[in-house]
Scaffold this motif. Sequence first.
Motif, mmCIF file in Angstrom:
data_model
loop_
_atom_site.group_PDB
_atom_site.id
_atom_site.type_symbol
_atom_site.label_atom_id
_atom_site.label_comp_id
_atom_site.label_asym_id
_atom_site.label_seq_id
_atom_site.Cartn_x
_atom_site.Cartn_y
_atom_site.Cartn_z
ATOM 1 N N ALA A 61 -5.827 28.798 147.431
ATOM 2 C CA ALA A 61 -6.130 27.776 146.224
ATOM 3 C C ALA A 61 -4.911 27.023 145.520
ATOM 4 O O ALA A 61 -4.608 26.064 145.010
ATOM 5 C CB ALA A 61 -7.118 28.293 145.176
ATOM 6 N N PHE A 62 -3.905 28.373 145.239
ATOM 7 C CA PHE A 62 -2.535 28.095 144.482
ATOM 8 C C PHE A 62 -2.077 26.867 145.305
ATOM 9 O O PHE A 62 -1.038 25.927 144.852
ATOM 10 C CB PHE A 62 -1.993 29.034 143.829
ATOM 11 N N ARG A 63 -1.812 27.139 146.542
ATOM 12 C CA ARG A 63 -0.830 26.481 147.294
ATOM 13 C C ARG A 63 -1.549 24.736 147.535
ATOM 14 O O ARG A 63 -1.010 24.013 147.411
ATOM 15 C CB ARG A 63 -0.953 26.838 148.924
ATOM 16 N N ARG A 64 -2.888 24.927 147.777
ATOM 17 C CA ARG A 64 -3.616 23.606 147.604
ATOM 18 C C ARG A 64 -3.276 22.805 146.343
ATOM 19 O O ARG A 64 -2.865 21.488 146.309
ATOM 20 C CB ARG A 64 -4.944 23.617 147.919
ATOM 21 N N ARG A 65 -3.290 23.567 145.276
ATOM 22 C CA ARG A 65 -2.977 22.995 143.860
ATOM 23 C C ARG A 65 -1.461 22.418 143.828
ATOM 24 O O ARG A 65 -1.386 21.189 143.499
ATOM 25 C CB ARG A 65 -3.041 24.040 142.916
ATOM 26 N N LEU A 66 -0.392 23.167 144.697
ATOM 27 C CA LEU A 66 0.970 22.810 144.544
ATOM 28 C C LEU A 66 0.939 21.518 145.417
ATOM 29 O O LEU A 66 1.915 20.707 144.976
ATOM 30 C CB LEU A 66 1.895 23.858 145.253
ATOM 31 N N ARG A 67 0.313 21.420 146.569
ATOM 32 C CA ARG A 67 0.209 20.216 147.381
ATOM 33 C C ARG A 67 -0.222 19.059 146.765
ATOM 34 O O ARG A 67 0.290 17.980 146.587
ATOM 35 C CB ARG A 67 -0.467 20.462 148.667
ATOM 36 N N ARG A 68 -1.273 19.106 145.869
ATOM 37 C CA ARG A 68 -1.826 18.062 145.052
ATOM 38 C C ARG A 68 -0.946 17.471 143.757
ATOM 39 O O ARG A 68 -0.783 16.421 144.026
ATOM 40 C CB ARG A 68 -3.207 18.460 144.607
ATOM 41 N N TYR A 69 -0.157 18.411 143.335
ATOM 42 C CA TYR A 69 0.750 18.240 142.291
ATOM 43 C C TYR A 69 1.968 17.369 142.775
ATOM 44 O O TYR A 69 2.477 16.548 142.271
ATOM 45 C CB TYR A 69 1.208 19.343 141.675
#
Length: 195
Positions: A61-69
């Motif tokens: 989920a943190f990786r997905r958050r980073l991709r969105r950012y």
Amino acid sequence: MAFLRSISTVNTSPIIRGERVMLRAPVLGDYPQWAKLREDSRAFLAPWEPIWPADDLTRGAFRRRLRRYAEDLRTDQGYAFLIFRRQDEALVGGLTLANIRRGVAQAGSLGYWMGLPFVRNGYMTAAVRAIIPFAFGTLRLHRLEAACIPTNAGSIRLLEKTGFTREGYAREYLCINGVWQDHLLYARLRDAAPP
């Protein structure tokens, strides 16, 4: 008309230094410290945030958050920062400039969270004060907006202390902690006097 065009003057998220704090974009290496602070602060943060997904604190989920950012940064729609205490680089919270609107608006929304161990130590005030020159100078915004639940006295104090002015009241504005909540609406204009 040149002023109506999108202004994308930032290709990478900068490091911003303020009084006692440093702001920078999150990276994968921040995951352990971020997940621990968020988990340790869960009960404190829950009344002020949307319901967390079941996997919110996982590395995936943190990786997905980073991709969105990264996508928000690439498209000049948002800028996410983690807030670190300068003396020891401890992660204390996070701050975002989101929903960037160009053209005739030149506006964005300010969001933030603070880890429970660091509340009431002035770190968020320092972070907001540090982000204002970036928002108005580097990003060339004209207006910063923020909203908070009327019972969030700490957030109200923060916004007023950093030069935001209350402009209105929005009924059932955001779904926070599973309930559509009323919010106080605040804004700060580019030409406002520093607090």
